[in-house]
Write a protein that holds these residues in place. Structure first.
Motif, PDB file in Angstrom:
ATOM      1  N   HIS A   1     -47.510 -26.161 -16.690  1.00  0.00           N
ATOM      2  CA  HIS A   1     -48.402 -26.833 -17.586  1.00  0.00           C
ATOM      3  C   HIS A   1     -48.251 -28.185 -17.943  1.00  0.00           C
ATOM      4  O   HIS A   1     -46.983 -28.658 -17.596  1.00  0.00           O
ATOM      5  N   PRO A   2     -49.019 -29.256 -18.408  1.00  0.00           N
ATOM      6  CA  PRO A   2     -48.466 -30.703 -18.339  1.00  0.00           C
ATOM      7  C   PRO A   2     -47.413 -30.923 -18.990  1.00  0.00           C
ATOM      8  O   PRO A   2     -47.028 -31.995 -18.979  1.00  0.00           O
ATOM      9  N   ASP A   3     -47.062 -30.236 -20.205  1.00  0.00           N
ATOM     10  CA  ASP A   3     -46.067 -30.418 -20.979  1.00  0.00           C
ATOM     11  C   ASP A   3     -44.693 -29.915 -20.366  1.00  0.00           C
ATOM     12  O   ASP A   3     -43.572 -30.235 -20.760  1.00  0.00           O
ATOM     13  N   GLY A   4     -44.726 -29.196 -19.191  1.00  0.00           N
ATOM     14  CA  GLY A   4     -43.547 -28.634 -18.589  1.00  0.00           C
ATOM     15  C   GLY A   4     -43.112 -27.394 -19.257  1.00  0.00           C
ATOM     16  O   GLY A   4     -41.797 -27.120 -18.586  1.00  0.00           O
ATOM     17  N   ASN A   5     -43.536 -26.732 -20.156  1.00  0.00           N
ATOM     18  CA  ASN A   5     -42.591 -25.948 -21.012  1.00  0.00           C
ATOM     19  C   ASN A   5     -43.190 -24.489 -21.015  1.00  0.00           C
ATOM     20  O   ASN A   5     -42.753 -23.432 -21.522  1.00  0.00           O
ATOM     21  N   GLN A   6     -44.216 -24.485 -20.065  1.00  0.00           N
ATOM     22  CA  GLN A   6     -44.901 -23.057 -19.492  1.00  0.00           C
ATOM     23  C   GLN A   6     -45.584 -23.178 -18.083  1.00  0.00           C
ATOM     24  O   GLN A   6     -45.601 -24.313 -17.834  1.00  0.00           O
ATOM     25  N   PHE A   7     -45.881 -22.086 -17.826  1.00  0.00           N
ATOM     26  CA  PHE A   7     -46.426 -22.266 -16.291  1.00  0.00           C
ATOM     27  C   PHE A   7     -47.189 -20.737 -16.135  1.00  0.00           C
ATOM     28  O   PHE A   7     -46.844 -19.882 -16.739  1.00  0.00           O
ATOM     29  N   LEU A   8     -48.432 -20.850 -15.362  1.00  0.00           N
ATOM     30  CA  LEU A   8     -49.077 -19.946 -14.790  1.00  0.00           C
ATOM     31  C   LEU A   8     -48.557 -19.352 -13.552  1.00  0.00           C
ATOM     32  O   LEU A   8     -48.067 -20.292 -12.832  1.00  0.00           O
ATOM     33  N   TYR A   9     -48.731 -18.212 -13.163  1.00  0.00           N
ATOM     34  CA  TYR A   9     -48.355 -17.685 -11.853  1.00  0.00           C
ATOM     35  C   TYR A   9     -49.196 -16.560 -11.580  1.00  0.00           C
ATOM     36  O   TYR A   9     -49.735 -15.864 -12.611  1.00  0.00           O
ATOM     37  N   VAL A  10     -49.374 -16.046 -10.349  1.00  0.00           N
ATOM     38  CA  VAL A  10     -50.063 -14.866  -9.872  1.00  0.00           C
ATOM     39  C   VAL A  10     -49.043 -13.948  -9.298  1.00  0.00           C
ATOM     40  O   VAL A  10     -48.121 -14.098  -8.626  1.00  0.00           O
ATOM     41  N   VAL A  11     -49.534 -12.621  -9.671  1.00  0.00           N
ATOM     42  CA  VAL A  11     -48.804 -11.364  -9.067  1.00  0.00           C
ATOM     43  C   VAL A  11     -49.865 -10.669  -8.335  1.00  0.00           C
ATOM     44  O   VAL A  11     -50.761 -10.118  -8.751  1.00  0.00           O
ATOM     45  N   ASN A  12     -49.612 -10.547  -6.929  1.00  0.00           N
ATOM     46  CA  ASN A  12     -50.298  -9.801  -5.909  1.00  0.00           C
ATOM     47  C   ASN A  12     -49.712  -8.136  -5.945  1.00  0.00           C
ATOM     48  O   ASN A  12     -48.789  -7.953  -5.970  1.00  0.00           O
ATOM     49  N   GLN A  13     -50.873  -7.467  -5.842  1.00  0.00           N
ATOM     50  CA  GLN A  13     -50.427  -5.753  -5.723  1.00  0.00           C
ATOM     51  C   GLN A  13     -51.630  -4.992  -5.019  1.00  0.00           C
ATOM     52  O   GLN A  13     -52.521  -5.883  -4.670  1.00  0.00           O
ATOM     53  N   ILE A  14     -51.187  -3.915  -4.691  1.00  0.00           N
ATOM     54  CA  ILE A  14     -52.217  -3.042  -4.003  1.00  0.00           C
ATOM     55  C   ILE A  14     -52.619  -1.985  -4.960  1.00  0.00           C
ATOM     56  O   ILE A  14     -52.070  -1.250  -5.566  1.00  0.00           O
ATOM     57  N   ASN A  15     -53.920  -1.707  -4.892  1.00  0.00           N
ATOM     58  CA  ASN A  15     -54.491  -0.404  -5.601  1.00  0.00           C
ATOM     59  C   ASN A  15     -54.571   0.670  -4.742  1.00  0.00           C
ATOM     60  O   ASN A  15     -55.776   0.411  -3.627  1.00  0.00           O
ATOM     61  N   GLN A  16     -53.968   1.514  -4.400  1.00  0.00           N
ATOM     62  CA  GLN A  16     -53.759   2.617  -3.554  1.00  0.00           C
ATOM     63  C   GLN A  16     -55.170   3.519  -3.590  1.00  0.00           C
ATOM     64  O   GLN A  16     -55.871   3.779  -2.641  1.00  0.00           O
ATOM     65  N   THR A  17     -55.387   3.756  -5.085  1.00  0.00           N
ATOM     66  CA  THR A  17     -56.570   4.595  -5.221  1.00  0.00           C
ATOM     67  C   THR A  17     -58.154   3.926  -4.678  1.00  0.00           C
ATOM     68  O   THR A  17     -58.914   4.545  -4.248  1.00  0.00           O
ATOM     69  N   GLU A  18     -58.203   2.678  -5.090  1.00  0.00           N
ATOM     70  CA  GLU A  18     -59.313   1.952  -4.641  1.00  0.00           C
ATOM     71  C   GLU A  18     -59.272   1.507  -3.215  1.00  0.00           C
ATOM     72  O   GLU A  18     -60.429   0.719  -2.989  1.00  0.00           O
ATOM     73  N   ASN A  19     -58.170   1.601  -2.814  1.00  0.00           N
ATOM     74  CA  ASN A  19     -57.812   1.109  -1.403  1.00  0.00           C
ATOM     75  C   ASN A  19     -58.084  -0.415  -1.068  1.00  0.00           C
ATOM     76  O   ASN A  19     -59.002  -0.896  -0.211  1.00  0.00           O
ATOM     77  N   ASN A  20     -57.703  -1.223  -1.963  1.00  0.00           N
ATOM     78  CA  ASN A  20     -57.843  -2.851  -2.163  1.00  0.00           C
ATOM     79  C   ASN A  20     -56.610  -3.429  -2.697  1.00  0.00           C
ATOM     80  O   ASN A  20     -55.515  -2.934  -3.374  1.00  0.00           O
ATOM     81  N   TYR A  21     -56.860  -4.697  -2.748  1.00  0.00           N
ATOM     82  CA  TYR A  21     -55.833  -5.734  -3.298  1.00  0.00           C
ATOM     83  C   TYR A  21     -56.317  -6.354  -4.670  1.00  0.00           C
ATOM     84  O   TYR A  21     -57.429  -6.345  -4.586  1.00  0.00           O
ATOM     85  N   TYR A  22     -55.332  -6.598  -5.498  1.00  0.00           N
ATOM     86  CA  TYR A  22     -55.733  -7.479  -6.514  1.00  0.00           C
ATOM     87  C   TYR A  22     -54.657  -8.285  -6.972  1.00  0.00           C
ATOM     88  O   TYR A  22     -53.377  -7.781  -6.575  1.00  0.00           O
ATOM     89  N   SER A  23     -54.963  -9.136  -7.785  1.00  0.00           N
ATOM     90  CA  SER A  23     -53.863 -10.153  -8.401  1.00  0.00           C
ATOM     91  C   SER A  23     -54.351 -10.419  -9.514  1.00  0.00           C
ATOM     92  O   SER A  23     -55.608 -10.845 -10.051  1.00  0.00           O
ATOM     93  N   ASN A  24     -53.453 -10.502 -10.459  1.00  0.00           N
ATOM     94  CA  ASN A  24     -53.345 -10.888 -11.841  1.00  0.00           C
ATOM     95  C   ASN A  24     -53.000 -12.307 -12.070  1.00  0.00           C
ATOM     96  O   ASN A  24     -51.738 -12.691 -11.466  1.00  0.00           O
ATOM     97  N   ILE A  25     -53.286 -13.130 -13.179  1.00  0.00           N
ATOM     98  CA  ILE A  25     -52.771 -14.277 -13.472  1.00  0.00           C
ATOM     99  C   ILE A  25     -51.875 -14.148 -14.922  1.00  0.00           C
ATOM    100  O   ILE A  25     -52.411 -13.624 -15.954  1.00  0.00           O
ATOM    101  N   TYR A  26     -50.731 -14.700 -14.794  1.00  0.00           N
ATOM    102  CA  TYR A  26     -49.771 -14.588 -16.077  1.00  0.00           C
ATOM    103  C   TYR A  26     -49.464 -16.096 -16.503  1.00  0.00           C
ATOM    104  O   TYR A  26     -49.326 -16.911 -15.938  1.00  0.00           O
TER     105      TYR A  26
END
Length: 659
Positions: free
Chosen positions: A21-46
């Motif tokens: 973040h511009p104030d340097g006190n927090q940040f975004l990041y991405v976590v990548n995972q695999i969905n075995q049931t759907e047979n695909n990849y997904y990534s969430n933003i935290y």
């Protein structure tokens, strides 16, 4: 502790693209995972709060959500998501906690950049037929017509000759889109755009001659956003490839990554700086004989979008990644040419971001035993602290470690790499050895997490990872040693390493040697088993067998194989001389052949010719063809196909490893 299995692939989590973040006190990041049931990849933003040490999920929709990018005010961020099929630009606003789709382009979006006014944004996409940049539903064509030699692209298929990669500017509050200019992204780089802090100038990487399919050179152009006039800032060099533009704080210098030589994959990238006032260029890495950027081999690499080159106002220097000596490290580079490696620890830094308010940065790191972690580095003391932002991956699993090795070739050349022991190694017990050859050839085995390698170790194999001639990380001369010399010193380098580890490790059973590899590594497997019978079985993947035909069927064959073998279709004898198929009668090693139907880099016909020739000669071979897969199968292919691939590998090895 349990050992690694094939299905552990589905539990993998990787961290990517931290952005402060511009104030340097927090940040975004991405976590990548695999969905075995759907047979695909997904990534969430935290979002991580540095003061509280707390994290919360912001974007989660079972899609690939990537490229988070804060606005200047820190009230919203842009990101890309493929939830409608292809990547589009979205806006998340913190006040309302709402998501708004900002683009709807038929070819999808490759990269995105905020304008300094927080009201507009730039994005890269592809324009076809001069059409309006709107998503249109089209009937399937029943014919493809072209007059262009580069009409095919791995991962995309047939490519229209009237298509053009373009940078557009859009607005967050209205559906307006304007094309700014064409753009290009050199192989191995990620970002093609940079905006001056006053919002007046946009720097873009573009091909130097877009109409010449044989010329892969690119340069950087500075565009005046008031009148859209363009100035080539890499005009000091008539050839080369330059990308990753990065402004310094006062817009007085523009950093970049590239090479002044005519573009070929073998040529190492360095860091350059352009003096805006003096209109002059200087190479900051002239004394660094290594590859700038990340070329480590892994099957668990996360998609990253942070710039490879970043400027630190507080430290008054550039930061970037360098591939060297089997690791990928962070380096700092000042405008006067002072170069420092932050930490020479054997590891793989995959991404990083600078804190705008403190002398620290965040780095995504992988090691042989840790798939992904986020490290905070104090730039004054270089002390490191791991931030526990995700649950421990593979808790309770036992991993093998990498040990560096190096031998000397007969001509004095270096033969470096790693040896990975079986997970349950017992001194005095005999174990088989698998030689795992990387692709490229311009890549590098590194001290990084590689699920396939850990799986082989868990199955009771020593795994030999060699970086022969042609590998990044050991200087330009080491790279040049493979050009025009496929199957020569690269071949003997690999056998030198095999001999070296056999002599050094008495637990290796010399009667149980195996070999595998993909792409260039697949070529090398084919070459090895047609020139020696010392391996009990082989596995060749997305391989090359006939350079004569591949010149015309690979998407890059018409220029890459000419550069690599110093011969074209007018000199087929030279191409045939370098083709494993010319020596197929010598093969006595049982071989598993695995190839993807939609692989346009190493086309299916290469595997078909190899398999048919082996069967014609009554050799032992098994052929596995993967539909709905391309050249990236082992790294980002459909999860269930990756599962099948690994099982076929293990079954083939076990079939011929009857101890």
């Amino acid at each position: 502790m349990s050992k690694v299995t094939i299905n552990d692939l589905f539990d993998l989590k990787t961290i990517a693209t931290p952005v402060y973040h511009p104030d340097g006190n927090q940040f975004l990041y991405v976590v990548n995972q695999i969905n075995q049931t759907e047979n695909n990849y997904y990534s969430n933003i935290y979002l991580y709060n540095c003061e509280k040490g707390e994290t919360k999920e912001i974007i989660a929709n079972q899609s690939l959500n990537t490229h988070p990018l804060w606005n200047r005010a820190g009230t919203a961020f842009l990101f890309l998501s493929n939830k409608t099929g292809k990547n589009q630009v979205y806006l998340y606003t913190f006040l309302t906690k709402t998501v708004k789709q900002l683009t709807e382009v038929s070819e999808g979006v490759q990269q995105v950049l905020w304008h300094t006014d927080d009201q507009h944004f730039f994005f890269g996409t592809k324009r076809t037929n001069n059409s309006v940049l709107k998503h249109e539903v089209k009937e399937h064509p029943n014919v493809f017509i072209t007059e262009s030699i580069n009409y095919l692209e791995n991962g995309k298929g047939l490519v229209s000759s009237d298509g053009q990669n373009v940078i557009c500017v859009g607005a967050i509050d209205r559906a307006e889109v304007k094309i700014v200019t064409a753009y290009h992204t050199a192989y191995g780089l990620k970002n093609s755009l940079a905006l001056s802090s006053d919002g007046k100038y946009l720097v873009v990487e573009k091909k130097l001659n877009s109409s010449d399919a044989f010329n892969q050179d690119s340069g950087l152009f500075r565009i005046d956003l008031e009148d859209f006039s363009e100035e080539k800032i890499t005009d000091s060099y008539s050839t080369g490839a330059f990308g990753e533009p990065t402004y310094t704080t006062n817009n007085d210098f523009i950093g970049m990554i590239g090479s002044t030589l005519p573009y070929q994959t073998v040529n190492q990238f360095g860091v350059f700086a352009y003096n805006v006032m003096e209109k002059s260029m200087v190479q900051l890495t002239e004394k660094l004989d290594q590859q700038v950027s990340d070329f480590a081999v892994s099957d668990t690499k996360a998609t990253t979008s942070n710039p490879l080159l970043q400027w630190s106002k507080r430290q008054n220097c550039f930061y970037t990644l360098v591939s060297l000596e089997g690791r990928v490290s962070l380096f700092s580079m000042t405008l006067n040419g002072t170069i420092k490696e932050l930490n020479s620890k054997s590891q793989h830094v995959t991404d990083f971001t600078l804190n705008p308010k403190k002398n620290e940065l965040l780095a995504c790191v992988s090691t042989a035993q840790i798939p992904s972690q986020l490290i905070k580095i104090d730039l004054d003391t270089l002390q490191q602290e791991e931030l526990k932002i995700i649950d421990e991956v593979y808790k309770g699993k036992s991993f093998s470690s990498y040990k560096k090795i190096e031998y000397q070739a007969a001509d004095g050349g270096r033969v470096p790499g790693f040896i990975v022991p079986p997970t349950d190694f017992i001194t005095g017990k005999k174990y088989p050895l698998v030689v795992n050859i990387h692709g490229g050839p311009y890549a590098m085995h590194a001290d990084t997490f590689h699920h396939e390698v850990q799986l082989l170790a868990a199955q009771g194999y020593f795994v030999l990872l060699v970086n022969p001639r042609g590998s990044f990380g050991y200087g330009q001369q080491h790279l040049n040693g493979v050009v025009g010399r496929y199957g020569q010193e690269d071949y003997t380098d690999i056998l030198t390493a095999v001999d070296g580890v056999i002599e050094a490790i008495e637990e290796i059973d010399v009667g149980r040697l195996f070999v595998t590899g993909g792409s260039y590594g697949g070529f090398m497997v084919n070459w090895i088993i047609s020139h020696t019978n010392r391996f009990k079985a082989a596995i060749t993947q997305r391989s090359m067998s006939n350079f004569v035909s591949m010149l015309g069927t690979s998407d890059i064959g018409y220029h890459f194989f000419v550069e690599e073998n110093d011969a074209d279709i007018l000199n087929p004898e030279r191409l045939w001389e370098k083709s494993p198929l010319a020596y197929v009668k010598n093969v006595e090693t049982p071989v598993l052949i695995m190839q993807s139907e939609q692989d346009y880099r190493c086309p299916m016909e290469q595997a078909e010719q190899w398999f048919r020739a082996l069967k014609y000669l009554k050799k032992e071979a098994r052929f596995v063809r993967f539909n709905h897969a391309d050249h990236e199968l082992s790294r980002s292919g459909l999860p269930n196909l990756r599962q099948v691939r690994l099982q076929e590998m293990i079954d083939w090895l076990k079939k011929y490893d009857q101890n």
